[in-house]
Design a protein around this motif. Structure first.
Motif, PDB file in Angstrom:
ATOM      1  N   GLN A 225       2.470  57.022   1.815  1.00 20.80           N
ATOM      2  CA  GLN A 225       2.805  57.433   3.164  1.00 20.80           C
ATOM      3  C   GLN A 225       2.692  56.216   4.070  1.00 20.80           C
ATOM      4  N   ARG A 226       3.711  55.942   4.800  1.00 20.88           N
ATOM      5  CA  ARG A 226       3.773  54.812   5.736  1.00 20.88           C
ATOM      6  C   ARG A 226       3.228  53.512   5.111  1.00 20.88           C
ATOM      7  N   GLY A 227       3.678  53.220   3.905  1.00 17.63           N
ATOM      8  CA  GLY A 227       3.324  51.943   3.291  1.00 17.63           C
ATOM      9  C   GLY A 227       1.958  51.891   2.651  1.00 17.63           C
ATOM     10  N   ARG A 228       1.224  52.994   2.660  1.00 12.65           N
ATOM     11  CA  ARG A 228      -0.098  53.008   2.028  1.00 12.65           C
ATOM     12  C   ARG A 228      -0.117  54.023   0.889  1.00 12.65           C
ATOM     13  N   VAL A 229      -0.962  53.743  -0.114  1.00  8.37           N
ATOM     14  CA  VAL A 229      -1.148  54.731  -1.173  1.00  8.37           C
ATOM     15  C   VAL A 229      -2.245  55.675  -0.697  1.00  8.37           C
ATOM     16  N   VAL A 230      -1.898  56.951  -0.487  1.00  5.40           N
ATOM     17  CA  VAL A 230      -2.904  57.877   0.029  1.00  5.40           C
ATOM     18  C   VAL A 230      -3.607  58.635  -1.082  1.00  5.40           C
ATOM     19  N   GLU A 231      -2.933  58.758  -2.231  1.00  2.01           N
ATOM     20  CA  GLU A 231      -3.590  59.431  -3.343  1.00  2.01           C
ATOM     21  C   GLU A 231      -3.001  58.918  -4.647  1.00  2.01           C
TER      22      GLU A 231
END
Lengths: 257, 277
Positions: A225-231
């Protein structure tokens, strides 16, 4: 000599004011299928291109473990080495097969191109190998000398897969391989890809926005999400027991048929 | 000629061309960009070849110009007259007497010697042009010697026609390194380029590229192991001199299907007939 086939740490990339990747890390083990999911614009394809060495990150590293065990920094490789890798041990399957295939060259020629690039100079052998791979992807060998322009969307995508796998790569990047295909064709294609990948022990980084595709194909899932790994976790774990609110939203927004 | 420099081009231009030629000879088959000048000749008529000839020709040279093997066609006659006028050099139609030969579409049948230079007129210097539209990319392919795509073209030919059916501008590998367009000479002439004793220079005026093959350099036509290169010619004897080994032109003689096959190399044919007479 064991370790991940491909490993990335602290990848960051900005396109002007847009953050495409922000501290992304990933590990891909030999023979493993890793799905990268998320909504469009979340940085999935950017991540794929950075992992494949097609796009240079602002920061961070991607390491590839070569068949001889030597670990190389993908973005420090000289261009000829990287190009050779892309032609032999790696493969890239694009969403639009028309962009990857030579549309003015017969199906057999398309499959044979990577063999000829690798130095094959015997027409009969190239043709045999191409015919074998067309069979593998369930394209009638009688269509071998037809141009891809006469093929259906599903056949084009299968042709692209045959063309990619003909050099027996150990790592394949796939960018929405089933995008733009109708559901029954999608199912058949996924089934085919899954069978080939399992049988040949190919490691795959699969980018998709479709959670069903991820569940069917992948052993592990990364949610972006938005360039980050959230899970990040085992496919069933992430899909059945999502922890991050964004993943929960994604999973709950899938339409049940 | 009054008001013009020797061989039409000014000395600075010739120096620029010679510098390009030196680079070209140093890297056989590699295309060198150069600042092609406007010539008093339309593009496609040999503006590249004429500039190369102008910068290598000296007062003592004897020039021969051929077009499709013939010395008497418009293109050949005008270029020969151009140099006779602007450089005052001797001209000839006899291959053995020439020191510089400018050619379009043929290599003379008579083997060339170390004392000769052959200048080819080239319309399209990039052999990968039909396969890869981007020049930046073709340059990269040349730099990395990635020539697999060219074999895709040959593969297509065999798949479609049962043989490699390229009859002219048949791609060659020079010195085991660079893929090169031999200019639109028939594939029949390709073997003559291999280890030729004469210096071979190629000029493409519109595309602004020069390349070269130094004497005794390997020039190998691309092929498959099971479909080797074959130099094709019409299966006839020349109707004038009877040669069964030279490259033939088919000449239509009337509108009722009459035709004859004659040597495309007019000097070769005339010499053979003289010998018999």
């Amino acid at each position: 000599m064991s370790g991940p086939l491909l490993s990335a740490r602290a990848l960051a990339l900005r396109f002007g004011p847009i953050t495409a990747l922000d501290g992304v890390g990933a590990d891909l083990w030999p023979g493993e299928v890793l799905a990268v999911v998320g909504e469009s614009g979340s940085g999935k394809t950017t991540l794929l291109n950075v992992l494949a060495g097609r796009l240079r990150p602002d920061a961070g590293h991607v390491w590839y473990r070569e068949p001889d065990g030597h670990v190389a920094d993908v973005h420090a490789m000289p261009p000829p080495v990287l190009r050779r890798l892309h032609r032999s041990d790696w493969g890239f399957v694009q969403q639009d097969p028309r962009a990857a295939l030579r549309m003015d060259v017969s199906a057999g020629g398309n499959v044979g191109e990577r063999l000829m690039a690798a130095g094959a100079r015997h027409y009969g052998h190239i043709r045999e190998e191409a015919a074998r791979w067309l069979e593998e992807v369930e394209i009638d060998v009688a269509r071998m000398d037809d141009r891809p322009g006469t093929f259906s969307g599903g056949m084009l995508q299968r042709l692209q897969i045959a063309r990619t796998l003909v050099t027996r790569p150990c790592l394949v990047f796939m960018d929405e391989p089933t995008g733009g295909l109708d559901v029954s064709v999608q199912a058949r294609l996924l089934d085919l890809i899954r069978t080939l990948v399992r049988r040949l022990g190919i490691a795959v980084v699969l980018v998709t926005h479709d959670l069903a595709v991820a569940r069917l194909m992948a052993g592990r899932i990364m949610v972006m999400q938005r360039g980050r790994v959230v899970e990040d976790g085992l496919a069933d774990q992430v899909l059945d027991d999502p922890r991050h609110p964004y993943t929960q939203l994604l999973v709950s927004s899938v339409l049940a048929a | 000629m009054k008001g013009y420099n020797f061989a039409y081009l000014d000395e600075q231009t010739k120096r620029m061309l010679r510098r390009a030629l030196l680079k070209a000879v140093a890297i056989p088959g590699h295309q060198i960009p150069f600042g092609a000048r406007e010539m008093p000749l339309p593009y496609g008529w040999g503006t590249g070849g004429i500039q190369v000839t102008a910068c290598v020709i000296g007062r003592d040279d004897t020039l021969k110009v051929i077009d499709q093997g013939a010395d008497d066609t418009t293109n050949a006659v005008s270029i020969r007259r151009f140099f006779a006028k602007t450089a005052g050099v001797a001209t000839t139609t006899r291959t053995v007497d020439a020191t510089v030969i400018q050619t379009r579409h043929r290599i003379p049948e008579t083997p060339l010697t170390e004392a000769q230079i052959i200048v080819y007129q080239v319309p399209q210097p990039e052999p990968l042009y039909k396969l890869e539209p981007s020049r930046a990319e073709t340059r990269r392919m040349h730099a990395l010697a990635e020539y697999g795509a060219m074999h895709v073209k040959l593969y297509e030919q065999v798949a479609r026609y049962g043989q490699i059916a390229i009859s002219y501008d048949y791609p060659v590998m020079v010195n085991g390194r660079h893929l090169m367009a031999p200019s639109p000479i028939p594939a029949f002439d390709n073997p003559k380029m291999h280890r030729m004793k004469a210096l071979q220079l190629f000029g493409a005026g519109r595309e602004k590229r020069i390349y070269a093959v130094p004497p005794y350099t390997d020039v190998v036509s691309l092929d498959f192991e099971d479909y080797p290169f074959r130099a094709g010619r019409a299966p006839h004897a020349c109707a004038l001199c009877g040669d069964t080994a030279s490259y033939l032109d088919e000449v239509v003689t009337d509108d009722r299907g009459g035709r004859m096959f004659v040597c495309s190399d007019t000097d070769h044919c005339a010499t053979r007939r003289e010998r018999v007479a």
